[in-house]
Design a protein around this motif. Structure first.
Motif, mmCIF file in Angstrom:
data_model
loop_
_atom_site.group_PDB
_atom_site.id
_atom_site.type_symbol
_atom_site.label_atom_id
_atom_site.label_comp_id
_atom_site.label_asym_id
_atom_site.label_seq_id
_atom_site.Cartn_x
_atom_site.Cartn_y
_atom_site.Cartn_z
ATOM 1 N N UNK A 102 -20.529 11.450 -63.410
ATOM 2 C CA UNK A 102 -19.588 11.357 -62.030
ATOM 3 C C UNK A 102 -20.246 11.981 -60.971
ATOM 4 N N UNK A 103 -21.620 12.148 -61.347
ATOM 5 C CA UNK A 103 -22.594 12.568 -59.949
ATOM 6 C C UNK A 103 -23.424 11.323 -59.591
ATOM 7 N N UNK A 104 -23.787 11.359 -58.505
ATOM 8 C CA UNK A 104 -24.911 10.490 -57.867
ATOM 9 C C UNK A 104 -25.847 11.292 -56.965
ATOM 10 N N UNK A 105 -26.975 10.627 -56.803
ATOM 11 C CA UNK A 105 -27.874 10.825 -55.678
ATOM 12 C C UNK A 105 -27.577 10.630 -54.332
ATOM 13 N N UNK A 106 -27.096 11.992 -53.405
ATOM 14 C CA UNK A 106 -26.889 11.546 -52.150
ATOM 15 C C UNK A 106 -27.939 11.995 -51.295
ATOM 16 N N UNK A 107 -27.969 10.958 -50.360
ATOM 17 C CA UNK A 107 -29.341 11.195 -49.095
ATOM 18 C C UNK A 107 -28.612 11.754 -47.943
ATOM 19 N N UNK A 108 -29.225 12.920 -47.584
ATOM 20 C CA UNK A 108 -28.478 13.627 -46.491
ATOM 21 C C UNK A 108 -28.493 12.642 -45.225
ATOM 22 N N UNK A 109 -29.844 12.081 -45.007
ATOM 23 C CA UNK A 109 -29.985 11.331 -44.054
ATOM 24 C C UNK A 109 -30.042 10.046 -44.687
ATOM 25 N N UNK A 110 -29.147 8.917 -44.739
ATOM 26 C CA UNK A 110 -28.859 7.807 -45.363
ATOM 27 C C UNK A 110 -30.275 6.957 -45.308
ATOM 28 N N UNK A 111 -30.828 6.242 -46.594
ATOM 29 C CA UNK A 111 -32.013 5.597 -46.640
ATOM 30 C C UNK A 111 -31.870 4.559 -45.339
ATOM 31 N N UNK A 112 -30.590 4.009 -45.291
ATOM 32 C CA UNK A 112 -30.600 2.858 -44.265
ATOM 33 C C UNK A 112 -30.662 3.355 -42.921
ATOM 34 N N UNK A 113 -30.763 4.483 -42.698
ATOM 35 C CA UNK A 113 -31.071 5.075 -41.358
ATOM 36 C C UNK A 113 -32.593 6.053 -41.252
ATOM 37 N N UNK A 114 -33.173 5.497 -42.199
ATOM 38 C CA UNK A 114 -34.743 6.036 -42.168
ATOM 39 C C UNK A 114 -34.878 7.129 -42.812
ATOM 40 N N UNK A 115 -33.795 7.718 -43.885
ATOM 41 C CA UNK A 115 -33.823 8.860 -44.553
ATOM 42 C C UNK A 115 -34.638 8.524 -45.930
ATOM 43 N N UNK A 116 -35.675 9.393 -46.413
ATOM 44 C CA UNK A 116 -36.295 9.066 -47.548
ATOM 45 C C UNK A 116 -35.851 9.697 -48.788
ATOM 46 N N UNK A 117 -36.483 9.111 -49.880
ATOM 47 C CA UNK A 117 -36.029 9.614 -51.518
ATOM 48 C C UNK A 117 -36.944 10.687 -51.662
ATOM 49 N N UNK A 118 -36.631 11.772 -50.914
ATOM 50 C CA UNK A 118 -37.475 13.127 -51.283
ATOM 51 C C UNK A 118 -36.594 14.434 -51.650
ATOM 52 N N UNK A 119 -37.255 15.262 -52.335
ATOM 53 C CA UNK A 119 -36.463 16.313 -52.630
ATOM 54 C C UNK A 119 -35.673 17.104 -51.633
ATOM 55 N N UNK A 120 -36.217 17.178 -50.472
ATOM 56 C CA UNK A 120 -35.521 17.833 -49.246
ATOM 57 C C UNK A 120 -34.506 16.946 -48.672
ATOM 58 N N UNK A 137 -24.179 10.770 -41.332
ATOM 59 C CA UNK A 137 -24.822 12.174 -41.388
ATOM 60 C C UNK A 137 -23.754 13.088 -41.784
ATOM 61 N N UNK A 138 -24.047 14.117 -42.341
ATOM 62 C CA UNK A 138 -22.994 15.220 -42.813
ATOM 63 C C UNK A 138 -22.117 15.516 -41.669
ATOM 64 N N UNK A 139 -22.737 15.803 -40.487
ATOM 65 C CA UNK A 139 -21.952 16.080 -39.436
ATOM 66 C C UNK A 139 -21.164 14.869 -38.880
ATOM 67 N N UNK A 140 -21.393 13.851 -38.866
ATOM 68 C CA UNK A 140 -20.810 12.719 -38.360
ATOM 69 C C UNK A 140 -19.405 12.508 -39.456
ATOM 70 N N UNK A 141 -19.658 12.876 -40.828
ATOM 71 C CA UNK A 141 -18.584 12.595 -41.685
ATOM 72 C C UNK A 141 -17.665 13.981 -41.625
ATOM 73 N N UNK A 142 -18.314 14.935 -40.842
ATOM 74 C CA UNK A 142 -17.537 16.251 -40.827
ATOM 75 C C UNK A 142 -17.489 17.025 -42.299
ATOM 76 N N UNK A 143 -18.515 16.704 -42.918
ATOM 77 C CA UNK A 143 -18.840 17.169 -44.413
ATOM 78 C C UNK A 143 -19.650 18.234 -44.124
ATOM 79 N N UNK A 144 -19.748 19.596 -44.800
ATOM 80 C CA UNK A 144 -20.662 20.588 -44.633
ATOM 81 C C UNK A 144 -21.219 20.706 -45.962
#
Length: 185
Positions: A102-120, A137-144
């Motif tokens: 039930x889990x997924x790898x979530x990219x804080x900065x989406x890869x489609x917006x230049x985010x990389x597949x890194x631990x950070x 981005x989390x702020x845009x989605x109002x998610x903390x």
């Protein structure tokens, strides 16, 4: 049970099978060991002594020889199983614990917006929260974020690999894991 292989200075190198460890013992490649022997391997009768050969395997072995210094600075490879264990199977957005499926790898900065597949840039998220955040981005989605990502150390990475770890091995590895690590919780 696998054996934790270290270099002669005590840095983790790999998890190896008992058979691989036996080859190192037999070729006089073990510099030192830690922990109580957990398995005894018996071989054939030695021609010179008439005794059966015997190798006691320890849970931690240091191998003779030098390791390249760059090996210590390599960032561990990110995989979903290791990421989920690092984050304790807890969704970074809703804070609930979930099973692996039930889990997924979530990219804080989406890869489609230049985010990389890194631990950070990667955290664990449940499928619902990941879908809600979408391509924002989390702020845009109002998610903390409930916790921040971090790059595991080499010792943490050896724990995160998901093997069955003997108490001696865990004690050795955790001694070098920062107290701030989620692996201590």
């Amino acid at each position: 049970m696998d054996v934790l292989q270290l270099d002669v200075s005590g840095r983790p190198q790999a998890w190896i099978t008992p058979r691989e460890a036996a080859v190192i013992y037999a070729s006089d490649g073990v510099a030192w060991t830690l922990g109580r022997a957990f398995r005894v391997l018996r071989g054939g009768i030695q021609r010179a002594t008439g005794l059966q050969s015997r190798i006691e395997l320890h849970p931690i072995i240091a191998v003779k020889g030098a390791m390249p210094s760059r090996a210590w600075h390599v960032t561990p490879t990110i995989t979903n199983p290791k990421l989920f264990v690092r984050d304790r199977h807890i969704c970074a957005y809703c804070g609930r614990r979930f099973g692996f499926d039930l889990l997924t790898r979530e990219h804080i900065v989406p890869t489609s917006r230049g985010g990389r597949d890194t631990w950070m840039n990667c955290i664990t998220a449940c499928r619902g929260c990941n879908g809600s955040k979408g391509n924002r981005l989390p702020d845009e989605a109002r998610m903390t974020l409930m916790y921040l990502p971090y790059v595991p150390s080499l010792h943490e990475d050896m724990i995160l690999r998901g093997r069955r770890i003997l108490a001696d091995q865990m004690e050795f590895l955790l001694a070098s894991v920062p107290r701030s690590s989620r692996l201590h919780d």
